[in-house]
Scaffold this motif. Structure first.
Motif, PDB file in Angstrom:
ATOM      1  N   ASP A 386       0.815  -1.214   0.000  1.00 56.62           N
ATOM      2  CA  ASP A 386       0.000   0.000   0.000  1.00 56.62           C
ATOM      3  C   ASP A 386       0.850   1.266   0.000  1.00 56.62           C
ATOM      4  N   PHE A 387       2.163   1.129   0.219  1.00 57.89           N
ATOM      5  CA  PHE A 387       3.031   2.301   0.115  1.00 57.89           C
ATOM      6  C   PHE A 387       3.013   2.859  -1.307  1.00 57.89           C
ATOM      7  N   ALA A 388       2.585   2.044  -2.253  1.00 57.12           N
ATOM      8  CA  ALA A 388       2.455   2.517  -3.637  1.00 57.12           C
ATOM      9  C   ALA A 388       1.071   3.076  -3.913  1.00 57.12           C
ATOM     10  N   ASN A 389       0.208   3.062  -2.915  1.00 58.17           N
ATOM     11  CA  ASN A 389      -1.173   3.515  -3.073  1.00 58.17           C
ATOM     12  C   ASN A 389      -1.282   5.001  -2.713  1.00 58.17           C
ATOM     13  N   PRO A 390      -1.712   5.833  -3.630  1.00 56.95           N
ATOM     14  CA  PRO A 390      -1.840   7.266  -3.333  1.00 56.95           C
ATOM     15  C   PRO A 390      -2.751   7.556  -2.145  1.00 56.95           C
ATOM     16  N   GLU A 391      -3.731   6.665  -1.893  1.00 56.61           N
ATOM     17  CA  GLU A 391      -4.652   6.899  -0.779  1.00 56.61           C
ATOM     18  C   GLU A 391      -3.922   6.876   0.560  1.00 56.61           C
ATOM     19  N   LEU A 392      -2.937   5.948   0.697  1.00 54.83           N
ATOM     20  CA  LEU A 392      -2.183   5.888   1.951  1.00 54.83           C
ATOM     21  C   LEU A 392      -1.363   7.155   2.133  1.00 54.83           C
ATOM     22  N   TRP A 393      -0.737   7.643   1.063  1.00 56.87           N
ATOM     23  CA  TRP A 393       0.079   8.844   1.190  1.00 56.87           C
ATOM     24  C   TRP A 393      -0.775  10.086   1.392  1.00 56.87           C
ATOM     25  N   THR A 394      -1.997  10.066   0.857  1.00 54.75           N
ATOM     26  CA  THR A 394      -2.920  11.176   1.149  1.00 54.75           C
ATOM     27  C   THR A 394      -3.242  11.201   2.636  1.00 54.75           C
ATOM     28  N   ARG A 395      -3.481  10.008   3.196  1.00 54.48           N
ATOM     29  CA  ARG A 395      -3.756   9.918   4.635  1.00 54.48           C
ATOM     30  C   ARG A 395      -2.544  10.359   5.450  1.00 54.48           C
ATOM     31  N   ILE A 396      -1.343   9.919   5.053  1.00 49.40           N
ATOM     32  CA  ILE A 396      -0.121  10.282   5.773  1.00 49.40           C
ATOM     33  C   ILE A 396       0.097  11.784   5.748  1.00 49.40           C
ATOM     34  N   ASN A 397      -0.053  12.391   4.563  1.00 49.55           N
ATOM     35  CA  ASN A 397       0.157  13.833   4.437  1.00 49.55           C
ATOM     36  C   ASN A 397      -0.895  14.619   5.206  1.00 49.55           C
ATOM     37  N   ARG A 398      -2.123  14.113   5.201  1.00 49.24           N
ATOM     38  CA  ARG A 398      -3.193  14.791   5.935  1.00 49.24           C
ATOM     39  C   ARG A 398      -2.950  14.717   7.436  1.00 49.24           C
ATOM     40  N   THR A 399      -2.448  13.575   7.889  1.00 54.24           N
ATOM     41  CA  THR A 399      -2.268  13.353   9.326  1.00 54.24           C
ATOM     42  C   THR A 399      -1.040  14.064   9.870  1.00 54.24           C
ATOM     43  N   PHE A 400       0.082  13.920   9.183  1.00 52.19           N
ATOM     44  CA  PHE A 400       1.345  14.445   9.701  1.00 52.19           C
ATOM     45  C   PHE A 400       1.717  15.801   9.123  1.00 52.19           C
ATOM     46  N   GLY A 401       1.084  16.173   8.041  1.00 51.60           N
ATOM     47  CA  GLY A 401       1.468  17.407   7.365  1.00 51.60           C
ATOM     48  C   GLY A 401       2.474  17.102   6.277  1.00 51.60           C
ATOM     49  N   ARG A 402       2.276  17.700   5.128  1.00 50.98           N
ATOM     50  CA  ARG A 402       3.168  17.449   3.994  1.00 50.98           C
ATOM     51  C   ARG A 402       4.602  17.842   4.356  1.00 50.98           C
ATOM     52  N   ASN A 403       5.537  16.994   3.993  1.00 50.39           N
ATOM     53  CA  ASN A 403       6.973  17.187   4.222  1.00 50.39           C
ATOM     54  C   ASN A 403       7.395  17.023   5.681  1.00 50.39           C
ATOM     55  N   ARG A 404       6.466  16.617   6.567  1.00 47.73           N
ATOM     56  CA  ARG A 404       6.834  16.415   7.973  1.00 47.73           C
ATOM     57  C   ARG A 404       6.903  14.939   8.341  1.00 47.73           C
ATOM     58  N   PHE A 405       6.386  14.075   7.482  1.00 48.44           N
ATOM     59  CA  PHE A 405       6.259  12.671   7.854  1.00 48.44           C
ATOM     60  C   PHE A 405       7.603  12.034   8.197  1.00 48.44           C
ATOM     61  N   PHE A 406       8.625  12.222   7.354  1.00 50.34           N
ATOM     62  CA  PHE A 406       9.894  11.535   7.572  1.00 50.34           C
ATOM     63  C   PHE A 406      10.626  12.073   8.801  1.00 50.34           C
ATOM     64  N   THR A 407      10.452  13.364   9.085  1.00 48.63           N
ATOM     65  CA  THR A 407      11.030  13.918  10.310  1.00 48.63           C
ATOM     66  C   THR A 407      10.385  13.296  11.535  1.00 48.63           C
ATOM     67  N   LEU A 408       9.062  13.212  11.528  1.00 48.86           N
ATOM     68  CA  LEU A 408       8.354  12.617  12.660  1.00 48.86           C
ATOM     69  C   LEU A 408       8.575  11.109  12.731  1.00 48.86           C
ATOM     70  N   ALA A 409       8.773  10.464  11.578  1.00 47.16           N
ATOM     71  CA  ALA A 409       9.043   9.027  11.574  1.00 47.16           C
ATOM     72  C   ALA A 409      10.362   8.740  12.275  1.00 47.16           C
ATOM     73  N   PHE A 410      11.347   9.597  12.098  1.00 42.95           N
ATOM     74  CA  PHE A 410      12.625   9.440  12.792  1.00 42.95           C
ATOM     75  C   PHE A 410      12.417   9.515  14.307  1.00 42.95           C
ATOM     76  N   TRP A 411      11.533  10.403  14.740  1.00 48.64           N
ATOM     77  CA  TRP A 411      11.227  10.539  16.162  1.00 48.64           C
ATOM     78  C   TRP A 411      10.399   9.365  16.665  1.00 48.64           C
ATOM     79  N   PHE A 412       9.410   8.966  15.913  1.00 48.28           N
ATOM     80  CA  PHE A 412       8.527   7.872  16.312  1.00 48.28           C
ATOM     81  C   PHE A 412       9.220   6.507  16.289  1.00 48.28           C
ATOM     82  N   ASN A 413      10.300   6.399  15.513  1.00 46.16           N
ATOM     83  CA  ASN A 413      11.011   5.117  15.367  1.00 46.16           C
ATOM     84  C   ASN A 413      10.139   4.136  14.600  1.00 46.16           C
TER      85      ASN A 413
END
Length: 413
Positions: A386-413
């Protein structure tokens, strides 16, 4: 009259100080003094006397984690890592912090592999200690801005307060002095997960044969190198000389890029790397189980939706739910149950089985992976992640904010 008032006040102050000292974990004494080796011995002794003391066990795991970097830094310094001479134009305060060994040993490729092996073993020891922490109510309050670590092995442990005094503003230095985190049971899993992540990379580096790259380019990073090409160490090697079109140095950099093609020296280590990634996933899920069960609100490193963290970043239930979906999806990929989409040919017809990259390892060539031909042995038909599914990335961007996901992923582990 004044003496009669002063005496009880002094006694009361001494009592409060003694209570604070008693409450401070033993690990902090050694972490803030930079005496990590002594700290590891003291905490092991404390655990031997009281095997149920999970605060001491947690503290030992933290000390062992930082010790792994001190041991690595010490070895790099012993063999003359070019922290100072690689760049001549650095400001004086930075040069002082990056002081290197003036009389280093000659480093060989075998020495480099031994450094990596020691680092991996140290991280494994820390992970084993942290994984043994069981008490769901364990607490480890630490002044993290005062933790001293000798990262460069030059005998001068430094902390965040010291670094900020050289490069930051006065207010930042004061904030570092007072920055306390009450690490808890979930944080033990958090740090254990990072130990596994670093171990995985260490095992991959030990799996490959980097002898040729070392022979041709190690002189860029170390002062004295055991190489069949001693002429490489003649002439200027500082990167500042690139501005004067240092042709030999430019050719060395090109050779470094060209040699990113590795035969396998110990292919079984790729399976060990996979096992560490799977353990990282296990710890990542376990930590959120403990975070979500917490009911206190005491200087949290990673808060649950009802808590306030020391970083003052609000964690919502939607963020937690979305992150757990990401973890589940990553687990499916690591287990080979879902495939990574292949970027060549007809879209959606086949994918890469990432698990087989580790269990059936071959020569590693990043450029051929980018092209796609290196992925050919691992192509299969099956369910695409599902990482190739645009719907999952829409949810990720909506939840974490665009361009913030990988920064927060580093924190979340």
């Amino acid at each position: 009259m004044r003496r009669s008032i002063l005496i009880p006040v002094c006694l009361g102050t001494l009592f409060l100080m003694s209570q604070f000292a008693a409450a401070a974990p033993l690990a902090e004494e050694y972490l803030t003094s930079g005496k990590l080796e002594e700290g590891a011995q003291a905490l092991q002794k404390q655990l031997k006397a009281n095997p149920e003391n999970d605060e001491a066990r947690f503290g030992l795991g933290v000390v062992q984690f930082f010790l792994s970097f001190e041991h690595l830094g010490s070895s790099l310094n012993e063999y003359g890592l070019r922290t100072e001479t690689a760049f001549r134009g650095l400001p004086a305060p930075v040069r002082e912090m990056l002081a290197q060994n003036p009389n280093p040993k000659t480093v060989s490729y075998t020495d480099i592999r031994q450094m990596l092996q020691t680092w991996v073993e140290d991280l494994k020891a820390a992970e084993k200690t942290l994984s043994a922490v069981k008490d769901p109510k364990v607490k480890l309050p630490l002044h993290v801005g005062l933790i001293k670590v000798d990262l460069l092995g030059n005998g001068t442990p430094v902390d965040a307060r010291f670094l900020l005094s050289r490069t930051g503003r006065p207010g930042q230095q004061e904030a570092a002095e007072n920055f306390v985190i009450d690490f808890d049971r979930g944080d033990a899993d958090w740090l254990a997960g990072y130990c596994n992540f670093l171990c995985a990379w260490g095992e991959v580096l030990l799996a490959i044969d980097g002898q040729k790259m070392f022979n041709c380019t190690a002189h860029l990073f170390f002062e004295k190198v055991e190489t069949p090409y001693p002429f490489l160490m003649e002439g200027p090697r500082n990167f500042d000389s690139l501005r004067r079109f240092n042709r030999p140095l430019i050719s060395d950099i090109l050779a470094f890029i060209h040699l990113w093609r590795f035969e396998l020296k110990e292919p079984e280590r790729m399976k060990a790397a996979l096992a560490h990634l799977e353990d990282m996933q296990r710890h990542a899920k376990s930590m959120w189980k403990f975070y979500l069960a917490e009911t206190d609100n005491e200087r949290e490193w990673i808060p649950n939706p009802q808590q306030t963290g020391v970083l003052e970043i609000k964690v919502t239930q939607e963020m937690v739910d979305t992150w757990l979906v990401v973890l589940d999806e990553a687990e499916e990929v690591l287990q080979g149950k879902k495939l990574i989409p292949f970027w060549r040919g007809k879209p959606g017809t086949q994918g890469v089985n990432l698990r087989r990259v580790f269990t059936e390892p071959r020569e590693i060539d990043p450029f051929l992976w980018f092209q796609g031909t290196a992925a050919a042995p691992y192509l299969e038909k099956g369910e695409i992640t599902d990482f190739a599914n645009p719907e999952l990335w829409t949810r990720i961007n909506r939840t974490f904010g665009r361009n913030r996901f990988f920064t927060l992923a580093f924190w979340f582990n």
